[in-house]
Write a protein that holds these residues in place. Structure first.
Motif, short mmCIF file in Angstrom:
data_model
loop_
_atom_site.label_atom_id
_atom_site.label_comp_id
_atom_site.label_asym_id
_atom_site.label_seq_id
_atom_site.Cartn_x
_atom_site.Cartn_y
_atom_site.Cartn_z
N LYS A 122 0.82 -1.20 0.08
CA LYS A 122 -0.03 0.17 0.05
C LYS A 122 0.74 1.42 0.16
CE LYS A 122 -2.49 -0.86 3.69
NZ LYS A 122 -3.48 -0.74 4.76
N GLY A 123 0.52 2.46 -0.84
CA GLY A 123 1.36 3.43 -0.74
C GLY A 123 2.34 3.64 -1.98
N ALA A 124 2.63 2.31 -2.67
CA ALA A 124 3.79 2.53 -3.54
C ALA A 124 2.99 2.81 -4.65
CB ALA A 124 4.20 1.05 -3.68
N ILE A 125 3.78 3.71 -5.50
CA ILE A 125 3.43 4.30 -6.84
C ILE A 125 3.96 3.50 -7.99
CG2 ILE A 125 3.38 6.32 -8.44
CD1 ILE A 125 3.45 8.10 -5.71
N TRP A 126 3.19 2.85 -9.03
CA TRP A 126 3.76 2.13 -9.98
C TRP A 126 3.49 2.80 -11.35
CZ3 TRP A 126 6.16 -2.73 -10.31
CH2 TRP A 126 6.59 -3.35 -8.85
N ASN A 127 3.53 4.15 -11.40
CA ASN A 127 3.32 4.63 -12.62
C ASN A 127 4.29 4.27 -13.71
OD1 ASN A 127 3.93 7.05 -14.58
ND2 ASN A 127 2.37 7.74 -13.34
N GLU A 128 3.65 4.04 -14.79
CA GLU A 128 4.70 3.16 -15.85
C GLU A 128 5.87 4.38 -16.18
OE1 GLU A 128 3.24 1.54 -19.96
OE2 GLU A 128 3.69 3.67 -20.37
N ALA A 129 5.91 5.48 -16.14
CA ALA A 129 6.68 6.28 -16.24
C ALA A 129 8.01 6.39 -15.53
CB ALA A 129 6.29 7.79 -16.56
N VAL A 130 7.71 5.85 -14.28
CA VAL A 130 9.02 5.74 -13.55
C VAL A 130 9.44 4.12 -13.21
CG1 VAL A 130 8.75 7.72 -12.40
CG2 VAL A 130 7.36 5.93 -11.53
N ALA A 131 8.23 3.19 -13.30
CA ALA A 131 8.51 1.57 -12.97
C ALA A 131 8.88 0.95 -14.19
CB ALA A 131 7.43 1.28 -12.27
N GLY A 132 8.38 1.57 -15.36
CA GLY A 132 8.32 0.87 -16.67
C GLY A 132 7.32 0.04 -16.88
N THR A 133 7.31 -0.68 -17.84
CA THR A 133 6.22 -1.73 -18.18
C THR A 133 5.94 -2.61 -16.98
OG1 THR A 133 6.97 -1.65 -20.33
CG2 THR A 133 5.14 -3.27 -19.71
N ASN A 134 4.50 -2.45 -16.40
CA ASN A 134 3.89 -3.15 -15.30
C ASN A 134 2.55 -3.30 -15.34
OD1 ASN A 134 2.81 -1.36 -13.00
ND2 ASN A 134 4.38 -0.29 -14.03
N GLY A 135 1.95 -4.39 -14.66
CA GLY A 135 0.60 -4.54 -14.83
C GLY A 135 -0.29 -3.46 -14.44
N VAL A 136 0.04 -2.83 -13.40
CA VAL A 136 -1.07 -1.69 -12.86
C VAL A 136 -0.67 -0.36 -13.94
CG1 VAL A 136 -1.18 0.01 -10.94
CG2 VAL A 136 -1.13 -2.47 -10.50
N GLY A 137 0.53 -0.02 -13.73
CA GLY A 137 0.94 1.25 -14.59
C GLY A 137 0.47 1.11 -16.09
N THR A 138 0.80 0.11 -16.59
CA THR A 138 0.49 -0.24 -18.11
C THR A 138 -1.06 -0.27 -18.18
OG1 THR A 138 2.75 -1.00 -18.44
CG2 THR A 138 1.04 -1.39 -20.19
N CYS A 139 -1.61 -1.12 -17.66
CA CYS A 139 -2.96 -1.26 -17.80
C CYS A 139 -3.73 0.35 -17.45
CB CYS A 139 -3.53 -1.95 -16.46
SG CYS A 139 -5.15 -2.29 -16.39
N ILE A 140 -3.44 1.00 -16.54
CA ILE A 140 -3.99 2.34 -16.47
C ILE A 140 -3.51 3.28 -17.90
CG2 ILE A 140 -3.77 4.46 -14.97
CD1 ILE A 140 -3.63 2.57 -12.77
N LYS A 141 -2.18 3.17 -18.06
CA LYS A 141 -1.77 3.97 -19.47
C LYS A 141 -2.68 3.59 -20.49
CE LYS A 141 0.86 6.86 -21.53
NZ LYS A 141 0.94 8.30 -21.43
N GLU A 142 -2.82 2.28 -20.72
CA GLU A 142 -3.74 1.62 -21.86
C GLU A 142 -5.17 1.73 -21.73
OE1 GLU A 142 -2.42 1.11 -25.17
OE2 GLU A 142 -0.23 1.52 -24.48
#
Length: 323
Positions: A122-142
């Motif tokens: 909880k509280g970790a930020i998985w934005n694609e722009a910093v974490a790279g391709t990942n489930g949460v960040g890329t799903c939200i981006k696409e």
């Protein structure tokens, strides 16, 4: 430069080349490749570089979680139900907000140490722009379902992480966050990827329906047809047969905007104005759903849909619906 070293751009280029030849699910390949391209060209991320997530403080997390309070309340029961289904496969369940911040987690105790190391908390930020391709960040981006198997994440430090994610939409059809299943065992779940993804999408639609029914409590909820993606085509209508709300899928199907819904269009009038076969099927779904909700009472159904009894009978006859 040392002859044994490569520049960042060369490393990224080699990495992208390896990834483009890696077998991925056909449905996801375009989205994953687009994400890799962003990681290389837009974000300038080195795949070989380790990653430390930004984690919100307690006060910051309290603030952002309060903004997603309705989502959390609607999702927690479904998250626990889903976790019971997939726990035996070594999967955990994560819920994130539209900024890719993890809001909640259901995980086995044996995975907690690895979760801390990979910032699946909880509280970790998985934005694609910093974490790279990942489930949460890329799903939200696409804003579409994503499956990432072994080697599909941009960063090498996630090489054994498998991730499934689907977008969640709120009662107004807007992106509310993402629901994620993560495994720490590489490709063991890949043979079941289609089944796991379908199960995850079903959970996402259940959360959306809960959000929608809570928001439009007291209105009649009807479906415009079967759900085919992450959103169900649901509409809310008042006692006059006017549309008061619509889900993401219903808005896409009907071409409705917020302004159009605020004008409270009559549902059957909207459907009747379209000549496409898909709208005829939607009209049939609406009538059958309304009849079921009124226990087959045609008069009550006509009143709930805002049409005369004669008009409803005419439509039922044309659609071969018996009373």
């Amino acid at each position: 430069m040392n002859g044994k070293q490569k520049s960042v751009s060369e490393t990224e280029s080699d990495s992208l080349s390896r990834r483009l030849t890696y077998p991925v699910a056909p449905l996801n390949a375009p989205h994953v490749q687009q994400s890799w391209q962003r990681c290389m060209s837009a974000y300038n991320l080195d795949p070989a570089q380790g990653w430390t997530a930004d984690v919100l403080s307690s006060a910051e997390f309290l603030h952002i979680s309060s903004r997603s309070a309705i989502l959390l309340k609607s999702a927690m029961g479904e998250m626990r139900r889903l976790f019971k289904l997939v726990q035996g496969m070594g999967l955990m369940v994560l819920l994130a907000d539209p900024d890719a911040t993890i809001l909640a987690r259901c995980a086995d105790e044996t995975h907690l140490s690895v979760c801390r190391r990979l910032y699946l908390r909880k509280g970790a930020i998985w934005n694609e722009a910093v974490a790279g391709t990942n489930g949460v960040g890329t799903c939200i981006k696409e804003q579409c379902p994503i499956f990432l198997g072994q080697g599909d994440h941009w960063r090498f430090c996630f090489s054994l992480l498998a991730s499934y994610a689907v977008p969640l939409f709120d009662a107004q059809g807007q992106l509310a966050g993402a629901l994620n299943l993560a495994a720490l065992s590489g490709n063991t779940t890949r043979p079941y990827a289609a089944l796991v993804t379908e199960t995850l999408m079903l959970s996402g639609r259940r959360i959306e329906e809960q959000l929608f029914r809570t928001r439009y409590e007291g209105d009649r909820i009807l479906t415009l047809g079967p759900a085919e993606d992450c959103s169900s085509p649901l509409v809310a209508i008042n006692t006059d047969g006017e549309v008061t709300g619509a889900t993401h899928a219903a808005r896409s199907l009907m071409g409705w905007t917020d302004d159009m819904i605020q004008d409270h269009p009559h549902l059957l009038g909207e459907l009747n104005s379209e000549g496409a076969v898909s709208f005829e099927k939607a009209e049939e779904s609406v009538i059958r759903s309304a009849l079921a909700g009124c226990q087959g009472n045609v008069s009550a159904t006509a009143q709930s849909l805002g049409v005369s009894r004669a008009t409803l009978y005419r439509k039922m006859k044309a659609l071969n619906i018996s009373d």
